[in-house]
Design a protein around this motif. Structure first.
Motif, mmCIF file in Angstrom:
data_model
loop_
_atom_site.group_PDB
_atom_site.id
_atom_site.type_symbol
_atom_site.label_atom_id
_atom_site.label_comp_id
_atom_site.label_asym_id
_atom_site.label_seq_id
_atom_site.Cartn_x
_atom_site.Cartn_y
_atom_site.Cartn_z
ATOM 1 N N ASN A 55 24.799 100.250 37.384
ATOM 2 C CA ASN A 55 24.195 101.581 37.367
ATOM 3 C C ASN A 55 22.942 101.656 38.236
ATOM 4 O O ASN A 55 22.572 102.720 38.708
ATOM 5 C CB ASN A 55 23.839 101.950 35.923
ATOM 6 N N SER A 56 22.310 100.500 38.454
ATOM 7 C CA SER A 56 21.038 100.479 39.178
ATOM 8 C C SER A 56 21.227 100.756 40.666
ATOM 9 O O SER A 56 22.132 100.233 41.311
ATOM 10 C CB SER A 56 20.367 99.110 38.994
ATOM 11 N N LYS A 57 20.332 101.579 41.193
ATOM 12 C CA LYS A 57 20.329 101.880 42.624
ATOM 13 C C LYS A 57 19.197 101.147 43.349
ATOM 14 O O LYS A 57 19.051 101.261 44.565
ATOM 15 C CB LYS A 57 20.194 103.386 42.841
ATOM 16 N N SER A 58 18.409 100.388 42.604
ATOM 17 C CA SER A 58 17.246 99.726 43.206
ATOM 18 C C SER A 58 17.636 98.608 44.164
ATOM 19 O O SER A 58 16.879 98.284 45.086
ATOM 20 C CB SER A 58 16.326 99.175 42.112
ATOM 21 N N ARG A 81 20.035 98.537 46.479
ATOM 22 C CA ARG A 81 20.182 99.069 47.830
ATOM 23 C C ARG A 81 18.895 99.725 48.322
ATOM 24 O O ARG A 81 18.593 99.720 49.512
ATOM 25 C CB ARG A 81 21.336 100.072 47.868
ATOM 26 N N LYS A 82 18.142 100.289 47.410
ATOM 27 C CA LYS A 82 16.897 100.957 47.789
ATOM 28 C C LYS A 82 15.854 99.956 48.266
ATOM 29 O O LYS A 82 15.163 100.183 49.272
ATOM 30 C CB LYS A 82 16.357 101.757 46.601
#
Length: 330
Positions: free
Chosen positions: A64-67, A69-70
Motif C-alpha cells: 500500500n505504501s507509495k514512499s 517510489r517517492k
C-alpha cells in the motif's frame, strides 16, 4: 508498523496481534508451574501464528505504501533501518552487561557478545528477533519492487512461489535471523497478495465472516492439539488463523482504543517484555501463584508501554527525533 486510514480494520488487526504477543509472553519462565493446564495449550497455540500474523500485516502495508517510489529505494530503506534498528541496537547495548552478569555472575565474553549481535533469537531481548527479520523483508522485497519487477502481479506470483519453496527448505541456522526469515518471507508475500489483488474488498456478510472465523479457529485448535510440531500442519494453522483474525477484524467496529493501540504497537512490542520481566521477577520472589503472575504480566505488558507514551506526550521539553526513535514513536 503503522495503520492506514484507508483500512480502519488494520487498527483492529494490529490490536489483536499485539495482544496475542503480550499474552504469549505472560507466563512464568518455569513452565512446570502451569504444565498440563489449558493455559499452556493456549500459549502454544498462540505461538503457531501470532508472528506470521504480523508479517502478513507488514506485507499488506508494504504494497500500500507509495514512499518507496517517492523516496527511492536507498532513502526508503535507510529510513526503515533507522526506525527499526535504533531501539534494537540501543536497548540491547545498555542491557547486555547487566543481563549477562545476573545470569553468569561475570563480565560479557566475546562469544556471547557476537551471538547477541548476530543471532537475534539469543539476543538480550529475545523477542527482538522480529525487528531484523522484518528489516530483511523490507530490504529484499524493496529491491524486488523497485528494481527487479515492472509488473507487480507477476512479482507477487513469483515471490509467493519462491518464498513457499524456501519455507520448507531444511535451513536451521539462527545466525542473522535466517531461519526465521525463511518462514517470514511467505507470510509477508501473502499480505502483499491480499493487498495487490484487493481480496479485502470482497463483500461478505458479518454472519458469514463470524462463521468462517469460528470454523477456521476450531480446525486450527484441533490440528494444534493433535499434531503440534508437524511443520506442514503448523503452516496450515498459521494460514487458517491469519484468515480467522482477518475475518473477525472486519466484523469488529472501529474503536478508539484500537486506534490508540495500533498507533503505538511498535512501542508496546519493544517495551512490553521489560515490564513483564520485572513483574515476573517480583512475583517469583514473593512466591505468587502462576495464575496471578500471568495476569499481572499481561496487564503490565500493555499498560507499561502505554504509560511511557503518556509520559512522553506530557513532557514536551524532551521531544526530539532520537527519543521518538528510541521509544518507537512515529
Amino acid at each position: 508498523m503503522k495503520s492506514v486510514k484507508k483500512y480502519p480494520w488494520i487498527d483492529t488487526l494490529y490490536t489483536i496481534g499485539i495482544m496475542l504477543v503480550i499474552l504469549g509472553h505472560s507466563h512464568p519462565s518455569d513452565w512446570t508451574l502451569f504444565s498440563g493446564t489449558i493455559f499452556e495449550k493456549v500459549i502454544l497455540f498462540i505461538y503457531t501464528f501470532h508472528m506470521p500474523f504480523f508479517f502478513f500485516i507488514s506485507g499488506f502495508l508494504f504494497m500500500n505504501s507509495k514512499s518507496l517510489r517517492k523516496l527511492g529505494y536507498k532513502k526508503w530503506i535507510q529510513n526503515k533501518m533507522i526506525r527499526l534498528l535504533t531501539p534494537y541496537v540501543f536497548l540491547s547495548f545498555i542491557a547486555i552487561v547487566p543481563k549477562y552478569y545476573l545470569e553468569y555472575h561475570s563480565f560479557v565474553t566475546s562469544e556471547y557478545l557476537a551471538k547477541a549481535i548476530f543471532v537475534p533469537r539469543v539476543g538480550v531481548w529475545g523477542h527482538f528477533w522480529f525487528i531484523p527479520v522484518l528489516l530483511w523483508c523490507y530490504t529484499l522485497f524493496g529491491i524486488c519492487r523497485s528494481c527487479l519487477f515492472q509488473n507487480e502481479s507477476y512479482m507477487v506470483y513469483s515471490l509467493t512461489l519462491i518464498s513457499l519453496i524456501v519455507y520448507f527448505l531444511p535451513i536451521s541456522t539462527q545466525w542473522f535471523g535466517i531461519s526465521d526469515l525463511r518462514k517470514a518471507l511467505f507470510y509477508f508475500c501473502i499480505g502483499m497478495g491480499v493487498n495487490h489483488f484487493r481480496l479485502y474488498e470482497k463483500s461478505v456478510k458479518k454472519c458469514t465472516r463470524l462463521i468462517e472465523f469460528a470454523v477456521a479457529s476450531i480446525i486450527s485448535i484441533i490440528l494444534v492439539n493433535c499434531f503440534y510440531g508437524n511443520q506442514t500442519l503448523m503452516f496450515c494453522v498459521a494460514m487458517l488463523m491469519i484468515f480467522a483474525c482477518y475475518q473477525i477484524a472486519r466484523v469488529i467496529p472501529e474503536q478508539k482504543i484500537s486506534l490508540e493501540v495500533s498507533r503505538h504497537n511498535f512501542t508496546i512490542y519493544i517495551y512490553s517484555w521489560l515490564f513483564q520481566a520485572v513483574i515476573m521477577g517480583i512475583c517469583g520472589k514473593i512466591g505468587m501463584m502462576w495464575e496471578v503472575t500471568s495476569i499481572s504480566m499481561f496487564l503490565s505488558g500493555f499498560l507499561g508501554p502505554m504509560f511511557i507514551v503518556w509520559i512522553y506526550r506530557k513532557y514536551l521539553r524532551v521531544h526530539n527525533r532520537f527519543f521518538e526513535l528510541l521509544l518507537g514513536i512515529k
